[in-house]
Scaffold this motif. Structure first.
Motif, mmCIF file in Angstrom:
data_model
loop_
_atom_site.group_PDB
_atom_site.id
_atom_site.type_symbol
_atom_site.label_atom_id
_atom_site.label_comp_id
_atom_site.label_asym_id
_atom_site.label_seq_id
_atom_site.Cartn_x
_atom_site.Cartn_y
_atom_site.Cartn_z
ATOM 1 N N VAL A 47 -2.031 10.727 -3.753
ATOM 2 C CA VAL A 47 -1.265 10.233 -2.605
ATOM 3 C C VAL A 47 -1.102 8.723 -2.698
ATOM 4 O O VAL A 47 -0.037 8.180 -2.388
ATOM 5 C CB VAL A 47 -1.908 10.655 -1.263
ATOM 6 C CG1 VAL A 47 -1.297 9.898 -0.086
ATOM 7 C CG2 VAL A 47 -1.744 12.154 -1.044
ATOM 8 N N PHE A 48 -2.152 8.017 -3.145
ATOM 9 C CA PHE A 48 -2.022 6.571 -3.296
ATOM 10 C C PHE A 48 -0.911 6.229 -4.283
ATOM 11 O O PHE A 48 -0.100 5.333 -4.024
ATOM 12 C CB PHE A 48 -3.330 5.913 -3.746
ATOM 13 C CG PHE A 48 -3.202 4.423 -3.834
ATOM 14 C CD1 PHE A 48 -3.334 3.636 -2.701
ATOM 15 C CD2 PHE A 48 -2.887 3.802 -5.034
ATOM 16 C CE1 PHE A 48 -3.163 2.256 -2.764
ATOM 17 C CE2 PHE A 48 -2.726 2.426 -5.114
ATOM 18 C CZ PHE A 48 -2.864 1.650 -3.974
ATOM 19 N N LEU B 93 2.298 6.781 -2.603
ATOM 20 C CA LEU B 93 2.524 5.680 -1.663
ATOM 21 C C LEU B 93 3.022 4.429 -2.382
ATOM 22 O O LEU B 93 3.932 3.762 -1.909
ATOM 23 C CB LEU B 93 1.226 5.330 -0.933
ATOM 24 C CG LEU B 93 0.965 6.025 0.376
ATOM 25 C CD1 LEU B 93 -0.464 5.784 0.814
ATOM 26 C CD2 LEU B 93 1.933 5.585 1.441
ATOM 27 N N ALA C 231 -6.421 12.201 -2.811
ATOM 28 C CA ALA C 231 -6.373 10.795 -2.366
ATOM 29 C C ALA C 231 -5.782 9.910 -3.454
ATOM 30 O O ALA C 231 -4.933 9.049 -3.178
ATOM 31 C CB ALA C 231 -7.765 10.301 -1.990
ATOM 32 N N ILE D 57 0.879 7.025 4.976
ATOM 33 C CA ILE D 57 -0.330 6.194 5.066
ATOM 34 C C ILE D 57 -1.415 6.932 5.851
ATOM 35 O O ILE D 57 -2.594 6.888 5.489
ATOM 36 C CB ILE D 57 -0.003 4.817 5.681
ATOM 37 C CG1 ILE D 57 0.840 3.993 4.686
ATOM 38 C CG2 ILE D 57 -1.277 4.070 6.063
ATOM 39 C CD1 ILE D 57 1.440 2.727 5.273
ATOM 40 N N TYR E 29 2.260 -1.736 1.029
ATOM 41 C CA TYR E 29 1.596 -1.365 -0.222
ATOM 42 C C TYR E 29 0.560 -2.424 -0.617
ATOM 43 O O TYR E 29 -0.568 -2.093 -0.999
ATOM 44 C CB TYR E 29 2.597 -1.159 -1.369
ATOM 45 C CG TYR E 29 1.876 -1.039 -2.675
ATOM 46 C CD1 TYR E 29 1.087 0.083 -2.945
ATOM 47 C CD2 TYR E 29 1.888 -2.069 -3.611
ATOM 48 C CE1 TYR E 29 0.356 0.179 -4.122
ATOM 49 C CE2 TYR E 29 1.164 -1.981 -4.783
ATOM 50 C CZ TYR E 29 0.404 -0.857 -5.037
ATOM 51 O OH TYR E 29 -0.332 -0.775 -6.185
ATOM 52 N N LEU F 286 -10.485 3.463 -5.000
ATOM 53 C CA LEU F 286 -9.744 4.210 -6.012
ATOM 54 C C LEU F 286 -10.460 4.176 -7.358
ATOM 55 O O LEU F 286 -10.474 5.168 -8.089
ATOM 56 C CB LEU F 286 -8.321 3.673 -6.133
ATOM 57 C CG LEU F 286 -7.469 3.936 -4.890
ATOM 58 C CD1 LEU F 286 -6.192 3.121 -4.929
ATOM 59 C CD2 LEU F 286 -7.156 5.413 -4.752
ATOM 60 N N PHE G 241 -3.180 9.369 3.595
ATOM 61 C CA PHE G 241 -4.086 8.667 2.683
ATOM 62 C C PHE G 241 -5.346 8.210 3.419
ATOM 63 O O PHE G 241 -6.468 8.401 2.936
ATOM 64 C CB PHE G 241 -3.364 7.475 2.042
ATOM 65 C CG PHE G 241 -4.234 6.667 1.126
ATOM 66 C CD1 PHE G 241 -4.718 7.212 -0.056
ATOM 67 C CD2 PHE G 241 -4.579 5.366 1.448
ATOM 68 C CE1 PHE G 241 -5.535 6.477 -0.897
ATOM 69 C CE2 PHE G 241 -5.390 4.620 0.610
ATOM 70 C CZ PHE G 241 -5.872 5.179 -0.566
ATOM 71 N N GLN G 242 -5.171 7.644 4.596
ATOM 72 C CA GLN G 242 -6.330 7.167 5.361
ATOM 73 C C GLN G 242 -7.253 8.328 5.753
ATOM 74 O O GLN G 242 -8.473 8.195 5.701
ATOM 75 C CB GLN G 242 -5.869 6.403 6.605
ATOM 76 C CG GLN G 242 -5.261 5.063 6.254
ATOM 77 C CD GLN G 242 -4.645 4.374 7.456
ATOM 78 O OE1 GLN G 242 -4.106 5.010 8.356
ATOM 79 N NE2 GLN G 242 -4.710 3.049 7.462
#
Length: 190
Positions: free
Chosen positions: A91-92, A95, A88, A66, A108, A119, A69-70
């Motif tokens: 990675v999402f 995740l 990004a 996380i 999630y 996104l 991603f952040q």
């Protein structure tokens, strides 16, 4: 300390990380990342096993994922860094799978609620720079995420976001001369 190299070792399937500036990335997992890098191992599953063998937990791995991603979203939003768009998005998706498979569904759901709009925006930017096939793949994936968000959260924003993403997919079809319908959400387990 080679944080970028270690992150790339965790995510070998995301070579686009090579272009990302990690100079401002700060993590409490730096020591374990460097140890993982020095171990020569590669991949998320191996990283997870490495963390657990060294006294960490799946929750630690989740927090690390996380945080990556952040960080990418901060670089995107605050600095307009285009080099983080593909990582990004990827990675999402990582995740989404990892959190749901490991019992962190609530994490999630929170990420989906907070970031699905970004996104869609990222997918549109990737599509603008990509060939028809790749651009369509990103936009369709973003559209499917908006369907999931609309079904999960009843706020009007998510219905509007789905319509926006739907229009973006239709525009790619038109621009690229592709005949086809919108993707449909698959039932779980299929």
């Amino acid at each position: 300390m080679n944080i970028k190299g270690a992150i790339m070792r965790v995510f070998p399937e995301i070579p686009e990380f090579d272009e990302v500036d990690f100079s401002q990335y700060s993590t409490p997992y730096a020591a374990v990342l460097i140890a993982f890098f020095e171990s020569g191992k590669s991949g998320l599953r191996e990283f997870e096993e490495f963390v657990e063998k060294n006294g960490g937990t799946k929750a630690d791995v989740g927090r690390f994922l996380i945080s990556i991603f952040q960080y990418l979203l901060i670089r995107y939003r605050r600095y307009g860094d285009e080099k983080v768009e593909v990582p990004a998005f990827k990675v999402f998706l990582t995740l989404k799978g990892w959190l749901n498979e490991n019992g962190f569904e609530n994490d999630y759901t929170r990420l989906l609620h907070s970031f699905v709009g970004y996104l869609v925006d990222i997918a549109e930017k990737i599509a603008e720079k990509s060939d028809c096939e790749l651009g369509l793949a990103y936009m369709k994936t973003a559209y499917l995420l908006t369907i999931e968000a609309e079904e999960t959260f009843k706020e009007e924003y998510f219905s509007e976001l789905k319509k926006t993403a739907q229009g973006m997919v239709a525009e790619i079809y038109r621009k690229c001369g592709i005949n086809g319908g919108l993707p449909e959400k698959r039932e779980k387990g299929c």
